[in-house]
Design an enzyme around this catalytic site. Structure first.
Site, short mmCIF file in Angstrom:
data_model
loop_
_atom_site.label_atom_id
_atom_site.label_comp_id
_atom_site.label_asym_id
_atom_site.label_seq_id
_atom_site.Cartn_x
_atom_site.Cartn_y
_atom_site.Cartn_z
N ASP A 1 -8.68 -60.68 -5.41
CA ASP A 1 -9.17 -59.59 -4.53
C ASP A 1 -9.83 -58.46 -5.32
O ASP A 1 -10.79 -57.85 -4.84
CB ASP A 1 -8.06 -59.07 -3.61
CG ASP A 1 -6.84 -58.58 -4.35
OD1 ASP A 1 -6.73 -58.85 -5.56
OD2 ASP A 1 -6.00 -57.91 -3.73
N THR B 1 -7.29 -67.78 -8.10
CA THR B 1 -6.02 -67.19 -8.53
C THR B 1 -4.89 -68.16 -8.20
O THR B 1 -4.93 -68.78 -7.13
CB THR B 1 -5.73 -65.83 -7.85
OG1 THR B 1 -4.34 -65.50 -8.05
CG2 THR B 1 -5.99 -65.84 -6.35
N ASP C 1 -2.77 -65.54 -2.83
CA ASP C 1 -2.53 -64.30 -2.09
C ASP C 1 -3.79 -63.74 -1.43
O ASP C 1 -3.93 -62.54 -1.26
CB ASP C 1 -1.89 -63.25 -3.03
CG ASP C 1 -2.77 -62.94 -4.22
OD1 ASP C 1 -3.78 -63.64 -4.43
OD2 ASP C 1 -2.44 -62.00 -4.97
N ARG D 1 2.70 -62.74 -8.26
CA ARG D 1 2.49 -61.31 -7.99
C ARG D 1 3.29 -60.92 -6.76
O ARG D 1 4.50 -61.15 -6.76
CB ARG D 1 1.01 -61.02 -7.80
CG ARG D 1 0.60 -59.63 -8.27
CD ARG D 1 -0.86 -59.38 -8.05
NE ARG D 1 -1.68 -59.95 -9.07
CZ ARG D 1 -2.18 -59.28 -10.10
NH1 ARG D 1 -1.93 -58.01 -10.23
NH2 ARG D 1 -2.93 -59.85 -10.99
P1 ADP Z 1 -8.10 -60.28 -9.51
O1 ADP Z 1 -9.55 -60.47 -9.31
O2 ADP Z 1 -7.41 -61.53 -10.00
O3 ADP Z 1 -7.43 -59.64 -8.32
P2 ADP Z 1 -8.03 -57.71 -10.86
O4 ADP Z 1 -7.37 -57.00 -9.74
O5 ADP Z 1 -7.61 -57.39 -12.24
O6 ADP Z 1 -7.89 -59.29 -10.74
O7 ADP Z 1 -9.59 -57.45 -10.72
C1 ADP Z 1 -10.51 -58.06 -11.62
C2 ADP Z 1 -11.58 -57.09 -11.99
O8 ADP Z 1 -12.36 -56.76 -10.83
C3 ADP Z 1 -11.12 -55.73 -12.49
O9 ADP Z 1 -10.72 -55.77 -13.83
C4 ADP Z 1 -12.37 -54.89 -12.31
O10 ADP Z 1 -13.30 -55.15 -13.32
C5 ADP Z 1 -12.91 -55.45 -10.99
N1 ADP Z 1 -12.48 -54.58 -9.88
C6 ADP Z 1 -11.26 -54.49 -9.32
N2 ADP Z 1 -11.23 -53.53 -8.37
C7 ADP Z 1 -12.46 -52.98 -8.34
C8 ADP Z 1 -13.07 -51.93 -7.60
N3 ADP Z 1 -12.40 -51.23 -6.70
N4 ADP Z 1 -14.37 -51.65 -7.85
C9 ADP Z 1 -15.08 -52.34 -8.78
N5 ADP Z 1 -14.54 -53.32 -9.52
C10 ADP Z 1 -13.27 -53.66 -9.30
O1 F6P Z 2 -2.76 -63.01 -10.49
C1 F6P Z 2 -2.35 -64.03 -11.34
C2 F6P Z 2 -1.17 -63.59 -12.17
O2 F6P Z 2 -0.85 -64.65 -13.06
C3 F6P Z 2 0.05 -63.16 -11.38
O3 F6P Z 2 0.81 -64.25 -10.93
C4 F6P Z 2 0.76 -62.30 -12.39
O4 F6P Z 2 1.52 -61.31 -11.75
C5 F6P Z 2 -0.37 -61.66 -13.16
O5 F6P Z 2 -1.52 -62.46 -12.93
C6 F6P Z 2 -0.13 -61.58 -14.65
O6 F6P Z 2 -1.17 -60.88 -15.20
P1 F6P Z 2 -1.51 -60.85 -16.75
O7 F6P Z 2 -2.25 -62.11 -17.05
O8 F6P Z 2 -2.37 -59.66 -16.89
O9 F6P Z 2 -0.22 -60.79 -17.50
#
Ligand code: ADP
Ligand code: F6P
Length: 354
Positions: A106, A128, A132, A174
């Site tokens: 997300d 992922t 979720d 998560r």
């Molecule tokens: P995931 O995509 O697995 O949910 P993250 O939440 O770490 O993992 O988001 C991945 C990347 O997406 C972040 O490190 C950032 O670079 C970008 N990102 C997340 N939220 C925002 C946002 N509100 N605006 C712009 N980029 C975002």
């Molecule tokens: O979102 C995937 C995930 O592996 C989650 O299950 C876990 O909480 C998190 O990422 C761990 O993040 P990191 O790789 O930053 O330790």
């Protein structure tokens, strides 16, 4: 309609098995349309830094079976800032990138929707292990992660049976209990603890004592990380103290994020990758590609993000303003469906344990 000459593909956030299969599908599908593909390395960090290389047919050979991501991944806080976003957009212009397929969770979609608003059309793929993302039944990597978990739990069962022990096992996810619930059922676990439901520890301890008296030797308890990192170790200690059953704690952690993707993940990722390119080239962007009832479909990213918040009871003021009454009703129905699906898994796990 916009003519695409060159698109980019990136993987971002936590890596997931099947991401490579998706990258391969994106590259090959785009090339089959005569559209060039640039690999953007290290997620949005690579977009900011210009860490970008062309990907040809052969650059994605021998990766469909590999875990991790050949494009590498990153969490890039700078991309959340206006300055970071501006640098990303500038990189796209410099490299002639007309659109992007962004594979991640997300957070990645939040970045993709902003990038679309800044004039670079994006399509998201749900990558992922956590499953979720409410708008899709399955995310890329979820199936592989679950299969890895049951493989490891089966091994623990062997040694628990030999030593008449209990293993308390923490799995990733998560805030979502999907991995824990499914693997608890599939590995025949004694109990499962997830953030979605309150857990009755006293009932478990009583049941364990009774079954031990009746001759049960091994006990396997799956705990989702969403209940907190202290929970598993504390429960292990309590089980040993109260029941006298020797217990061990195991945290699988990142082990279940690696490894070769399963058939399901390879096929779904491939389908999603092709679908994403077709949508992008048709002029559809700001969407996330989902699997629903076995079909590959697309959902507006904004809708998908707000649906997630609704499902998690985390809606903020004004979140629903941009949606029609029908859309909100559909969102409520989808959130309810997901809750029901999770509840059904929990009930089944609890009816056939011990
Ligand atoms: P995931 O995509 O697995 O949910 P993250 O939440 O770490 O993992 O988001 C991945 C990347 O997406 C972040 O490190 C950032 O670079 C970008 N990102 C997340 N939220 C925002 C946002 N509100 N605006 C712009 N980029 C975002
Ligand atoms: O979102 C995937 C995930 O592996 C989650 O299950 C876990 O909480 C998190 O990422 C761990 O993040 P990191 O790789 O930053 O330790």
């Amino acid at each position: 309609m916009k003519q695409f000459k060159r698109i980019g593909v990136l993987t971002s956030g936590g890596d997931a098995p099947g991401m490579n299969a998706a990258v391969r599908a994106v590259v090959r599908a785009a090339l089959s349309h005569g559209v060039e593909v640039m690999g953007i390395y290290r997620g949005y960090s690579g977009l900011i830094d210009g860490d970008i290389k062309p990907l040809g047919l052969r650059d994605v050979s021998n990766i469909i079976n590999k875990g991790g991501t050949i494009l590498f991944s990153d969490r890039c806080p700078e991309f959340k800032t206006e300055a970071g976003m501006a640098r990303g957009v500038e990189t796209c212009h410099r490299f002639g990138i007309d659109g992007i397929v962004a594979i991640g969770g997300d957070g990645t979609f939040r970045g993709a929707t902003k990038l679309t608003a800044h004039g670079i059309p994006c399509v998201g793929l749900p990558g992922t292990i956590d499953n979720d993302i409410t708008s899709t039944d399955n995310t890329i990597g979820f199936d592989t992660a679950m299969n890895t978990v049951i493989d490891l739990v089966d091994k623990l069962r062997d040694t628990c049976e030999s030593h008449a022990r209990c293993s308390v096992i923490e799995v990733m996810g998560r805030g979502a209990g999907d991995i824990a619930l499914n693997t608890a059922i599939a590995s025949g676990a004694t109990a499962v603890v997830v953030p979605e439901f309150k857990f009755d520890e006293e009932a478990l301890l009583k049941k364990m004592e009774e079954s031990r008296k009746l001759g049960k030797r091994n006990f396997l308890i799956i705990v989702s990380e969403g209940v907190g990192s202290e929970y598993g170790p504390a429960l292990t200690k309590k089980i040993e103290e109260v029941t006298g059953i020797e217990s061990r704690f195991a945290r699988f952690a990142h082990v279940v994020r690696g490894g070769n993707p399963t058939l399901r993940d390879r096929v779904m990722s491939s389908k999603m990758g092709v679908f994403a390119v077709d949508e992008l080239l048709k002029g559809n962007s700001n969407i996330v590609i989902c699997e629903r009832d076995g079909k590959i479909v697309s959902t507006d990213i904004q809708y998908a993000l707000i649906l997630d918040r609704m499902y998690k009871n985390n809606l903020q003021d004004g979140d629903l303003d941009a949606f029609t009454e029908e859309e909100v009703a559909r969102m409520r129905a989808e959130a309810r469906e997901t809750r029901n699906r999770i509840k059904e898994l929990y009930d089944i796990a609890n009816r056939i344990n011990l």
